[in-house]
Design a protein around this motif. Structure first.
Motif, PDB file in Angstrom:
ATOM      1  N   LEU A  27       0.822  -1.204   0.000  1.00 53.50           N
ATOM      2  CA  LEU A  27       0.000   0.000   0.000  1.00 53.50           C
ATOM      3  C   LEU A  27       0.862   1.261   0.000  1.00 53.50           C
ATOM      4  O   LEU A  27       0.546   2.256  -0.680  1.00 53.50           O
ATOM      5  CB  LEU A  27      -0.936  -0.007   1.208  1.00 53.50           C
ATOM      6  N   LEU A  28       1.956   1.243   0.736  1.00 46.01           N
ATOM      7  CA  LEU A  28       2.829   2.416   0.789  1.00 46.01           C
ATOM      8  C   LEU A  28       3.527   2.672  -0.538  1.00 46.01           C
ATOM      9  O   LEU A  28       3.760   3.829  -0.922  1.00 46.01           O
ATOM     10  CB  LEU A  28       3.868   2.235   1.905  1.00 46.01           C
ATOM     11  N   ALA A  29       3.888   1.602  -1.256  1.00 43.51           N
ATOM     12  CA  ALA A  29       4.639   1.759  -2.514  1.00 43.51           C
ATOM     13  C   ALA A  29       3.766   1.449  -3.725  1.00 43.51           C
ATOM     14  O   ALA A  29       4.279   1.139  -4.807  1.00 43.51           O
ATOM     15  CB  ALA A  29       5.863   0.851  -2.489  1.00 43.51           C
ATOM     16  N   HIS A  30       2.444   1.542  -3.565  1.00 38.71           N
ATOM     17  CA  HIS A  30       1.530   1.169  -4.648  1.00 38.71           C
ATOM     18  C   HIS A  30       1.807   1.928  -5.946  1.00 38.71           C
ATOM     19  O   HIS A  30       1.798   1.351  -7.053  1.00 38.71           O
ATOM     20  CB  HIS A  30       0.083   1.409  -4.177  1.00 38.71           C
ATOM     21  N   ASP A  31       2.042   3.187  -5.850  1.00 36.95           N
ATOM     22  CA  ASP A  31       2.243   4.015  -7.044  1.00 36.95           C
ATOM     23  C   ASP A  31       3.567   3.740  -7.748  1.00 36.95           C
ATOM     24  O   ASP A  31       3.754   4.158  -8.905  1.00 36.95           O
ATOM     25  CB  ASP A  31       2.162   5.495  -6.684  1.00 36.95           C
ATOM     26  N   ASP A  32       4.503   3.103  -7.064  1.00 34.02           N
ATOM     27  CA  ASP A  32       5.823   2.855  -7.660  1.00 34.02           C
ATOM     28  C   ASP A  32       5.860   1.581  -8.500  1.00 34.02           C
ATOM     29  O   ASP A  32       6.841   1.344  -9.213  1.00 34.02           O
ATOM     30  CB  ASP A  32       6.875   2.759  -6.560  1.00 34.02           C
ATOM     31  N   TYR A  33       4.835   0.735  -8.400  1.00 33.98           N
ATOM     32  CA  TYR A  33       4.812  -0.506  -9.174  1.00 33.98           C
ATOM     33  C   TYR A  33       4.438  -0.207 -10.620  1.00 33.98           C
ATOM     34  O   TYR A  33       3.546   0.602 -10.913  1.00 33.98           O
ATOM     35  CB  TYR A  33       3.800  -1.495  -8.586  1.00 33.98           C
ATOM     36  N   GLY A  34       5.129  -0.894 -11.528  1.00 31.94           N
ATOM     37  CA  GLY A  34       4.793  -0.730 -12.941  1.00 31.94           C
ATOM     38  C   GLY A  34       3.454  -1.355 -13.268  1.00 31.94           C
ATOM     39  O   GLY A  34       2.688  -0.830 -14.087  1.00 31.94           O
ATOM     40  N   ARG A  35       3.139  -2.471 -12.668  1.00 30.65           N
ATOM     41  CA  ARG A  35       1.856  -3.151 -12.869  1.00 30.65           C
ATOM     42  C   ARG A  35       1.254  -3.435 -11.494  1.00 30.65           C
ATOM     43  O   ARG A  35       1.308  -4.555 -10.983  1.00 30.65           O
ATOM     44  CB  ARG A  35       2.051  -4.457 -13.635  1.00 30.65           C
ATOM     45  N   PRO A  36       0.657  -2.436 -10.864  1.00 30.39           N
ATOM     46  CA  PRO A  36       0.141  -2.629  -9.506  1.00 30.39           C
ATOM     47  C   PRO A  36      -0.989  -3.639  -9.413  1.00 30.39           C
ATOM     48  O   PRO A  36      -1.184  -4.266  -8.373  1.00 30.39           O
ATOM     49  CB  PRO A  36      -0.333  -1.223  -9.116  1.00 30.39           C
ATOM     50  N   LEU A  37      -1.755  -3.821 -10.516  1.00 30.07           N
ATOM     51  CA  LEU A  37      -2.853  -4.783 -10.463  1.00 30.07           C
ATOM     52  C   LEU A  37      -2.348  -6.210 -10.305  1.00 30.07           C
ATOM     53  O   LEU A  37      -3.008  -7.043  -9.670  1.00 30.07           O
ATOM     54  CB  LEU A  37      -3.707  -4.659 -11.736  1.00 30.07           C
ATOM     55  N   VAL A  38      -1.188  -6.485 -10.881  1.00 22.72           N
ATOM     56  CA  VAL A  38      -0.591  -7.825 -10.714  1.00 22.72           C
ATOM     57  C   VAL A  38      -0.265  -8.070  -9.245  1.00 22.72           C
ATOM     58  O   VAL A  38      -0.578  -9.124  -8.677  1.00 22.72           O
ATOM     59  CB  VAL A  38       0.676  -7.966 -11.578  1.00 22.72           C
TER      60      VAL A  38
END
Length: 371
Positions: A27-38
């Protein structure tokens, strides 16, 4: 309570806490993931899996090999899936984060240190593959999990062995107490019958008086046996000085003399005590058949391959055929108390007697006996 239960409870708590930690990191690094839905899809599946399988991590019986295989698959799959969720390696931790240690520790608790080590190596390989290079952090984490799994698995194996030994000791103690209770009941009944036979035989006289006398002798011998405390079970590696034990046996009678070498004559503890018991049985025969005024001599000899003990007396001797007749009558003192003990040790006993000139018993125990 089993020693393992606290470990399984701790593992259950660890899985829940580590899942919470992994969700918090995502949750804290959600925006940093390239594919957060995965990542979100995997963590949702991981959450459901952890919650629904919590009862399976309550004990070794419930933690089946099939569950462990799927659990490890969730850990390895989530680690490798991090490559798809974070293709640019922007986020440091993997999707399951420290949750992956739970399945490895479960394998160690279930199967011991070998299986735990193998699971840790597989998990470490997945971490290194996700990292893409042999970094110090990835290697450190892999080694740490491996050491923890091996250590916990070894502790569990030792705890299980200790529990089995304790359970076996408790069963032996319970069986021993039951045998002692039965022996007391049997001995009490036999003693009463022998006492009655002695009284009735003495009152009737004649041949019945002889029967009463024999019954009285057996009653006294049995009372002595029941009154004596059972000997301590010696450790297999212990050795004892036969001369010291024989000196204690000879001290029970004023007319018994012990002659032996000036140096210790050692045998394994059980063999030394069985030999001493056979000598005591021979001295009992002297007192019973040669009379209270008879003298006895014990000669202890330390031969190269055996320990030899000779018991002599100056009594009337044994009439020819008397030993065979006693065995036929069911009086097995010589056969069981003396010959039987030495036969179990690989030794033997020989009698020599001349009417009017006393009796000599030669007892031999080989030094090679290991019990």
């Amino acid at each position: 309570m089993s020693v393992e239960r606290p470990l399984w409870r701790a593992l259950t708590g660890y899985r829940l806490l580590s899942l919470t930690y992994a969700l918090g990191l995502f949750l804290l690094a959600h925006d940093d993931y390239g594919r957060p839905l995965v990542g979100a899809g995997y963590l949702a599946a991981l959450t459901l899996w952890t919650l629904f399988t919590t009862p399976l991590v309550a004990s070794a019986e419930r933690c089946t090999p099939g569950f462990l295989a799927v659990d490890l698959t969730m850990a390895v799959g989530g680690t490798l899936l991090t490559l798809a969720a974070d293709p640019h390696a922007t986020v440091g931790p993997t999707l399951p984060s420290i949750w992956v240690a739970g399945p490895v520790l479960a394998v160690a608790l279930k199967g011991g240190w070998r299986w735990g080590g193998a699971a840790a190596v597989g998990m470490g390989a997945a971490n290194l593959a996700e990292d893409g290079r042999l970094s110090g952090t990835a290697l450190h984490n892999a080694v740490l999990v491996c050491v923890a799994a091996v250590a916990i698995g070894y502790v569990v194996e030792v705890a299980r062995a200790s529990e089995r030994a304790l359970a076996r000791a408790l069963r032996i103690e319970a069986a021993t107490r039951e045998r002692e209770r039965l022996a007391r009941d049997i001995h009490d009944g036999v003693l009463q019958v022998l006492a009655m036979v002695q009284r009735r035989g003495t009152a009737l006289g004649g041949e019945a008086a002889e029967l009463g006398r024999l019954a009285g002798e057996q009653e006294r011998a049995l009372r002595t046996l029941v009154a004596d405390p059972p000997p301590r079970t010696p450790v297999a590696s212990e050795r004892e000085d036969v001369g010291v034990l024989l000196a204690a046996a000879a001290g029970r009678g004023e007319r018994v003399t012990l002659v032996g070498p000036g140096t210790p004559v050692e045998l394994p503890a059980r063999a030394a005590r069985e030999l001493t018991a056979a000598v005591e049985a021979a001295l009992d025969n002297v007192r019973r058949h040669a009379g209270p005024t008879a003298s006895a001599w014990i000669l202890l000899e330390d031969e190269p391959d055996a320990v030899l003990v000779t018991v002599r007396d100056d009594g009337p001797g044994i009439p020819p055929g008397r030993l065979a007749a006693a065995a036929a009558e069911g009086r097995l003192g010589v056969a069981q108390s003396i010959r039987g003990r030495l036969r179990d040790l690989g030794g033997g006993a020989e009698w020599g007697s001349v009417p009017g000139q006393g009796t000599e018993v030669e007892l031999r125990v080989p030094k090679g006996v290991d019990r």
